[in-house]
Design a protein around this motif. Structure first.
Motif, PDB file in Angstrom:
ATOM      1  N   GLN A   1      54.765  40.733  43.142  1.00 10.95           N
ATOM      2  CA  GLN A   1      54.456  41.335  44.434  1.00 10.95           C
ATOM      3  C   GLN A   1      54.285  42.841  44.303  1.00 10.95           C
ATOM      4  O   GLN A   1      53.343  43.418  44.844  1.00 10.95           O
ATOM      5  CB  GLN A   1      55.532  41.016  45.474  1.00 10.95           C
ATOM      6  N   ALA A   2      55.198  43.497  43.592  1.00  9.08           N
ATOM      7  CA  ALA A   2      55.120  44.950  43.473  1.00  9.08           C
ATOM      8  C   ALA A   2      53.872  45.383  42.718  1.00  9.08           C
ATOM      9  O   ALA A   2      53.204  46.348  43.107  1.00  9.08           O
ATOM     10  CB  ALA A   2      56.367  45.480  42.778  1.00  9.08           C
ATOM     11  N   LYS A   3      53.537  44.657  41.651  1.00  8.63           N
ATOM     12  CA  LYS A   3      52.499  45.150  40.741  1.00  8.63           C
ATOM     13  C   LYS A   3      51.097  44.656  41.060  1.00  8.63           C
ATOM     14  O   LYS A   3      50.121  45.289  40.652  1.00  8.63           O
ATOM     15  CB  LYS A   3      52.875  44.794  39.305  1.00  8.63           C
ATOM     16  N   TYR A   4      50.994  43.528  41.752  1.00  8.21           N
ATOM     17  CA  TYR A   4      49.648  43.076  42.107  1.00  8.21           C
ATOM     18  C   TYR A   4      49.409  43.128  43.616  1.00  8.21           C
ATOM     19  O   TYR A   4      48.447  43.739  44.069  1.00  8.21           O
ATOM     20  CB  TYR A   4      49.389  41.652  41.599  1.00  8.21           C
ATOM     21  N   ILE A   5      50.298  42.544  44.411  1.00 11.44           N
ATOM     22  CA  ILE A   5      50.098  42.512  45.854  1.00 11.44           C
ATOM     23  C   ILE A   5      50.237  43.911  46.452  1.00 11.44           C
ATOM     24  O   ILE A   5      49.336  44.420  47.122  1.00 11.44           O
ATOM     25  CB  ILE A   5      51.087  41.539  46.518  1.00 11.44           C
TER      26      ILE A   5
ATOM     27  N   ALA B   1      38.610  52.256  38.518  1.00  8.06           N
ATOM     28  CA  ALA B   1      39.274  53.325  37.777  1.00  8.06           C
ATOM     29  C   ALA B   1      40.441  53.924  38.549  1.00  8.06           C
ATOM     30  O   ALA B   1      41.427  54.368  37.953  1.00  8.06           O
ATOM     31  CB  ALA B   1      38.258  54.421  37.430  1.00  8.06           C
ATOM     32  N   SER B   2      40.352  53.925  39.872  1.00  7.69           N
ATOM     33  CA  SER B   2      41.395  54.574  40.670  1.00  7.69           C
ATOM     34  C   SER B   2      42.492  53.631  41.123  1.00  7.69           C
ATOM     35  O   SER B   2      43.503  54.081  41.663  1.00  7.69           O
ATOM     36  CB  SER B   2      40.770  55.233  41.914  1.00  7.69           C
ATOM     37  N   THR B   3      42.328  52.318  40.893  1.00  7.26           N
ATOM     38  CA  THR B   3      43.305  51.383  41.458  1.00  7.26           C
ATOM     39  C   THR B   3      44.060  50.532  40.444  1.00  7.26           C
ATOM     40  O   THR B   3      45.008  49.844  40.838  1.00  7.26           O
ATOM     41  CB  THR B   3      42.618  50.427  42.467  1.00  7.26           C
ATOM     42  N   TRP B   4      43.705  50.581  39.176  1.00  2.87           N
ATOM     43  CA  TRP B   4      44.407  49.702  38.236  1.00  2.87           C
ATOM     44  C   TRP B   4      45.770  50.239  37.828  1.00  2.87           C
ATOM     45  O   TRP B   4      46.667  49.485  37.454  1.00  2.87           O
ATOM     46  CB  TRP B   4      43.553  49.433  36.995  1.00  2.87           C
ATOM     47  N   GLY B   5      45.960  51.537  37.856  1.00  3.31           N
ATOM     48  CA  GLY B   5      47.265  52.120  37.605  1.00  3.31           C
ATOM     49  C   GLY B   5      47.828  51.886  36.217  1.00  3.31           C
ATOM     50  O   GLY B   5      49.022  52.050  35.998  1.00  3.31           O
ATOM     51  N   ALA B   6      46.997  51.446  35.274  1.00  6.52           N
ATOM     52  CA  ALA B   6      47.388  51.159  33.888  1.00  6.52           C
ATOM     53  C   ALA B   6      48.320  49.960  33.759  1.00  6.52           C
ATOM     54  O   ALA B   6      48.758  49.632  32.673  1.00  6.52           O
ATOM     55  CB  ALA B   6      48.008  52.386  33.220  1.00  6.52           C
ATOM     56  N   THR B   7      48.627  49.290  34.880  1.00  2.00           N
ATOM     57  CA  THR B   7      49.579  48.180  34.848  1.00  2.00           C
ATOM     58  C   THR B   7      49.070  46.911  35.513  1.00  2.00           C
ATOM     59  O   THR B   7      49.638  45.839  35.285  1.00  2.00           O
ATOM     60  CB  THR B   7      50.895  48.555  35.551  1.00  2.00           C
ATOM     61  N   SER B   8      48.053  47.017  36.347  1.00  5.43           N
ATOM     62  CA  SER B   8      47.707  45.892  37.215  1.00  5.43           C
ATOM     63  C   SER B   8      46.214  45.640  37.242  1.00  5.43           C
ATOM     64  O   SER B   8      45.404  46.573  37.137  1.00  5.43           O
ATOM     65  CB  SER B   8      48.174  46.156  38.650  1.00  5.43           C
ATOM     66  N   LEU B   9      45.852  44.385  37.423  1.00  6.74           N
ATOM     67  CA  LEU B   9      44.461  44.057  37.694  1.00  6.74           C
ATOM     68  C   LEU B   9      44.055  44.711  39.007  1.00  6.74           C
ATOM     69  O   LEU B   9      44.779  44.592  39.995  1.00  6.74           O
ATOM     70  CB  LEU B   9      44.310  42.541  37.812  1.00  6.74           C
ATOM     71  N   PRO B  10      42.931  45.449  39.050  1.00  5.03           N
ATOM     72  CA  PRO B  10      42.472  45.974  40.338  1.00  5.03           C
ATOM     73  C   PRO B  10      42.351  44.846  41.361  1.00  5.03           C
ATOM     74  O   PRO B  10      41.971  43.720  41.017  1.00  5.03           O
ATOM     75  CB  PRO B  10      41.100  46.585  40.001  1.00  5.03           C
ATOM     76  N   HIS B  11      42.677  45.139  42.590  1.00  3.11           N
ATOM     77  CA  HIS B  11      42.726  44.120  43.637  1.00  3.11           C
ATOM     78  C   HIS B  11      41.402  44.166  44.413  1.00  3.11           C
ATOM     79  O   HIS B  11      41.251  44.946  45.340  1.00  3.11           O
ATOM     80  CB  HIS B  11      43.905  44.419  44.572  1.00  3.11           C
ATOM     81  N   PRO B  12      40.422  43.313  44.053  1.00  2.29           N
ATOM     82  CA  PRO B  12      39.083  43.463  44.618  1.00  2.29           C
ATOM     83  C   PRO B  12      38.904  42.849  45.998  1.00  2.29           C
ATOM     84  O   PRO B  12      37.872  43.067  46.637  1.00  2.29           O
ATOM     85  CB  PRO B  12      38.203  42.724  43.599  1.00  2.29           C
TER      86      PRO B  12
END
Length: 532
Positions: free
Chosen positions: A381-385, A265-276
């Motif tokens: 890179q900006a949105k996922y990495i 909930a705190s890491t997806w930012g409404a734009t990106s797959l959370p980076h697990p």
């Protein structure tokens, strides 16, 4: 923070990294850096050091400026005649009226194939996001526009001599890393140390400049080769090091619990797959006190290596071909290489990148390189990495990206095509630096190859190529790795039955493709993205 009348923008900020002064708000990932520096708002964005996000309100319009890595993007929407801006999707959702949190179907289709939403779109209808290296103007009349302030242009007289370029690159590393060390003072620096180039170069430079308190770590399943290489590198540099052993069953159980839900909930930012990928290691570090509470994490993310399909640089490729290659390179998570043709958001983002760079119908090699790298930097890179930095923030840690700071960005654009189109020069520079710092050399991490005697292996490969079996063998190896990954990635795919995973993978779906489907369907994150 909120306005006082019906048209004043509402600014809802959750991160502790914000400093406010008058109508300006500045975010930085290293907290307690004091007030907003004098003259910052008047300075050109390209001259600003470190990672940052700036909000300015002149009484009428609102100006949102993001740095090159998109360190801390903002969400914005129009509500009841005023702009609402937030750095946290949860705050924004609470502010919107019931029923207004709706899925953007077009953005969701792009997300399924990309792992992020292109351009300024988000997974929520009517909500937009600030892109990398951009200034977004929100006007009082309700109109808005977003423009890139970076034109990503290689030097007209680039450096082509490798030694000269090494000197310039070293100077950029000195400047960026020295500034970081001045900012963090005596705080502990924590370095995610893989067996590859980027983290090794950063570790070597920290050591070269005499950084005080560095701790390196890695994670993986028991016996993972990357863990052994990471330990060798740390020992060669005299750095304290630890490893977090990954157990897929334990990870899957924890990921399905409250801690995993909070992280998503705190890491997806409404734009990106959370980076697990880092999540379980960070959870263990925080729970067991393996690093200081105020530690600063230093991932080796870099501007180097954003080129792909360097064969396009032979001759003068048509822009249409380059655009098609960019799209097909990124939109492959579901194993459908032509899916990009129907992803309107992706098409618009790729064409937008071309317009920003002013490239024509027939591209010179450097223009093709600019376009490919620029799109990769601004989008994936900006949105996922880089969005993975939210993982550190979720556990209360600070972070910095010295190898994406302005000096490294600038020096990269001074290199010739021969020095920058592949990672060959960079690999040599990194290994030479490592040898100078440690007095020794060691292997880079690379996946283990299947070992066969030379003659039978050549005969087998020739037969496979003749029958297109080489593709089947490659897919077989890929599926085996995804089902039993050294980083235990299969733990995050567990809600999907194993047979179904295999069936999808055989057809080309990647691990990330499984995750984007799970995320959108609620298997990962129930309720975050509405069904309609």
């Amino acid at each position: 923070m909120s306005g006082t009348d019906s048209t004043t923008p509402e600014i809802l900020l959750a991160s502790p990294g914000w400093a406010s002064q008058g109508g300006a708000h500045l975010w930085r990932p290293l907290r307690d850096q004091g007030p907003i520096p004098p003259g910052l708002a008047a300075s050109a964005p390209a001259t600003r050091a470190g990672q940052w996000t700036l909000i300015e309100h002149d009484g009428e319009d609102l100006v949102l400026t993001t740095d090159r890595p998109r360190s801390h993007h903002l969400l914005f929407t129009r509500l009841e005649g005023r702009w609402v801006v937030s750095d946290d999707s949860r705050l924004l959702r609470e502010r919107l009226p019931a029923g207004a949190w709706r899925r953007d179907r077009g953005a969701a289709e792009s997300f399924l194939h990309l792992g992020f939403t292109p351009g300024t779109s988000t997974l929520i209808s009517g909500v937009h996001a600030t892109p990398a290296a951009s200034t977004t103007l929100l006007r009082a009349d309700g109109s808005w526009e977003s423009r890139a302030w970076e034109d990503y242009r290689f030097a007209s007289s680039p450096i082509s001599d490798g030694e000269e370029y090494a000197e310039a690159f070293a100077g950029a590393m000195d400047a960026a890393v020295s500034r970081l060390l001045d900012a963090v003072g005596e705080r502990q620096l924590v370095l995610p140390l893989s067996g590859g180039l980027d983290s090794r170069l950063l570790a070597a430079w920290l050591t070269r400049l005499g950084a005080g308190r560095i701790t390196a770590f890695t994670y993986g399943k028991a016996g993972a080769r990357e863990t052994a290489v990471s330990q060798q590198v740390a020992e060669a540099m005299g750095l304290p090091w630890f490893s977090v052993e990954l157990d897929p069953a334990e990870i899957a159980g924890d990921w399905a619990g409250r801690g995993g839900a909070r992280f998503r909930a705190s890491t997806w930012g409404a734009t990106s797959l959370p980076h697990p990928q880092d999540w379980y290691a960070l959870e263990r570090m925080r729970r067991e006190g393996l690093v200081d509470d105020d530690a600063v994490f230093l991932p080796g993310h870099t501007i180097v290596g954003n080129m792909h399909d360097e064969s396009l640089l032979d001759g003068s490729p048509a822009r249409a071909r380059v655009l098609s290659t960019i799209a097909s390179h990124h939109a492959v998570l579901q194993g459908r290489p032509r899916a990009y043709r129907r992803l309107e958001g992706l098409r618009a983002a790729v064409l937008g990148a071309a317009r920003e760079l002013g490239v024509g119908a027939d591209l010179a090699p450097r223009d093709a390189q600019r376009l490919i790298e620029w799109f990769n930097l601004r989008e994936r890179q900006a949105k996922y990495i880089n969005n993975s930095m939210k993982g550190y923030e979720a556990f209360g840690y600070d972070w910095a990206l010295p190898m994406l700071d302005r000096e490294l960005w600038d020096v990269w654009l001074r290199g010739s095509e021969g020095l920058t189109a592949t990672r060959q020069w960079y690999a040599g520079f990194t290994m030479r630096t490592y040898a100078e710092v440690t007095g020794q050399e060691t292997a880079l991490f690379a996946p283990a190859a299947t070992r066969l005697p030379a003659l039978p292996k050549r005969a087998l490969l020739a037969g496979l190529r003749a029958t297109r079996g080489d593709r089947a063998l490659s897919r077989y190896r890929s599926v085996r790795t995804m089902l039993d990954h050294p980083m235990a990635f299969e733990a995050f795919s567990e809600p999907i039955p194993r047979r179904e995973q295999v069936a999808r993978m055989v057809l080309g779906t990647s691990t990330l493709g499984l995750w984007t489907r799970l995320f959108l369907d609620g298997g990962w994150a129930p309720g975050l993205v509405p069904a309609n």
